[in-house]
Design a protein around this motif. Sequence first.
Motif, short mmCIF file in Angstrom:
data_model
loop_
_atom_site.label_atom_id
_atom_site.label_comp_id
_atom_site.label_asym_id
_atom_site.label_seq_id
_atom_site.Cartn_x
_atom_site.Cartn_y
_atom_site.Cartn_z
N GLU A 1 0.80 -1.14 -0.12
CA GLU A 1 -0.20 -0.12 0.03
C GLU A 1 0.94 0.98 0.09
N ILE A 2 0.74 1.95 -1.06
CA ILE A 2 1.63 3.21 -1.11
C ILE A 2 0.93 4.46 -0.30
N ALA A 3 1.91 4.78 0.47
CA ALA A 3 1.23 5.83 1.25
C ALA A 3 1.93 7.26 0.86
N LEU A 4 1.09 8.19 0.45
CA LEU A 4 1.54 9.73 0.06
C LEU A 4 2.16 10.31 1.08
N GLU A 5 1.91 10.00 2.24
CA GLU A 5 2.41 10.62 3.52
C GLU A 5 2.70 9.66 4.47
N LYS A 6 3.84 9.75 5.14
CA LYS A 6 4.27 8.60 6.07
C LYS A 6 4.99 9.58 6.99
N ASP A 7 4.55 9.35 8.37
CA ASP A 7 5.34 10.03 9.51
C ASP A 7 5.25 11.66 9.22
N ASN A 8 6.23 12.20 9.24
CA ASN A 8 6.31 13.49 8.81
C ASN A 8 6.89 13.81 7.66
N TYR A 9 6.54 12.78 6.77
CA TYR A 9 7.32 12.95 5.34
C TYR A 9 6.02 12.85 4.27
N TYR A 10 6.41 13.45 2.89
CA TYR A 10 5.44 13.25 2.04
C TYR A 10 6.19 12.77 0.64
N LEU A 11 5.51 12.37 -0.27
CA LEU A 11 6.01 11.37 -1.33
C LEU A 11 6.21 12.45 -2.53
N ILE A 12 7.38 12.40 -3.22
CA ILE A 12 7.82 13.44 -4.26
C ILE A 12 8.18 12.21 -5.44
N LYS A 13 7.97 12.61 -6.59
CA LYS A 13 8.64 11.95 -7.79
C LYS A 13 9.86 12.51 -8.21
N VAL A 14 10.95 11.83 -8.54
CA VAL A 14 12.19 12.29 -9.14
C VAL A 14 12.20 11.58 -10.59
N ILE A 15 13.02 11.97 -11.40
CA ILE A 15 13.48 11.23 -12.68
C ILE A 15 15.01 10.92 -12.34
N CYS A 16 15.28 9.74 -12.43
CA CYS A 16 16.63 9.11 -12.43
C CYS A 16 17.22 8.87 -14.12
N THR A 17 18.11 9.33 -14.24
CA THR A 17 18.76 9.04 -15.54
C THR A 17 20.14 8.47 -15.54
N LEU A 18 20.22 7.02 -15.81
CA LEU A 18 21.20 6.17 -15.86
C LEU A 18 22.26 6.12 -17.23
N ASN A 19 23.34 6.29 -17.05
CA ASN A 19 24.31 6.27 -18.35
C ASN A 19 25.20 5.09 -18.12
N ASN A 20 25.11 4.25 -18.71
CA ASN A 20 25.78 2.79 -18.53
C ASN A 20 26.81 2.73 -19.52
N GLN A 21 28.00 3.21 -19.10
CA GLN A 21 29.29 3.14 -20.14
C GLN A 21 29.99 1.94 -19.73
N SER A 22 29.49 1.18 -18.99
CA SER A 22 30.46 -0.07 -18.63
C SER A 22 30.10 -1.13 -19.95
N SER A 23 30.68 -2.42 -19.85
CA SER A 23 30.42 -3.42 -20.91
C SER A 23 29.55 -4.33 -20.54
N LYS A 24 28.82 -4.06 -19.51
CA LYS A 24 27.76 -5.14 -18.82
C LYS A 24 26.32 -4.57 -19.09
N ILE A 25 25.60 -5.63 -19.17
CA ILE A 25 23.95 -5.34 -18.98
C ILE A 25 23.60 -5.02 -17.65
N LEU A 26 22.75 -4.27 -17.33
CA LEU A 26 22.52 -4.01 -16.08
C LEU A 26 20.77 -4.33 -15.92
N SER A 27 20.36 -4.79 -14.66
CA SER A 27 19.02 -4.95 -14.51
C SER A 27 18.95 -5.05 -12.85
N LEU A 28 17.61 -5.34 -12.61
CA LEU A 28 17.40 -5.01 -10.98
C LEU A 28 17.94 -3.85 -10.32
N ILE A 29 17.52 -2.64 -10.95
CA ILE A 29 18.27 -1.46 -10.52
C ILE A 29 17.23 -0.76 -9.36
N ASP A 30 17.92 -0.43 -8.25
CA ASP A 30 17.06 -0.35 -7.06
C ASP A 30 17.73 0.84 -6.35
#
Length: 173
Positions: free
Chosen positions: A60-89
Amino acid sequence: MNKKNIIFIVLVFAIVLFFSACSNNNLPDSDLISITVTYKETATEDDFKKYHNVYSADTEIALEKDNYYLIKVICTLNNQSSKILSLIDFVSYSNEYVLYEAGAIDIEPMYQIDPNTVESFEAYIYIDKTLDNEEKIKKALAEMKFSFSARSYDEPPPGAYGNTILFDGKFQT
């Protein structure tokens, strides 16, 4: 200076030049992955009415928790390695103003990010309620170190073949 010394100096110089040219290939995968986090907006109920991959299906996603509220951010990942990435967290973190939790990244867990590509995805962060405007939020995020984990592997499927790697991100205005 005799001929042997000159040859020796040229040889040492050539070896140093060769290894410095190849040094990028020897960097650990985490050094070849960069990620930036940018503020988007305050999260709303509508963000979670559509299909999403945040947390687990039964959370259950809470928009407010304790003394916090939820914001949305954009993450931009630049993979310059020679590996494939998954399960990003996120690697869970909290301080007096910011709280982010593992599972708060809105990307399919097995979604792969190929070598030498850039991908963007949304994530959710709890912000202290005293940070009540965009300027305060951005200031608090700019002082943060964001930690991420991912599975790194040479070729699909990731399964047991990959390694877990850790890397840091930074806030970008």
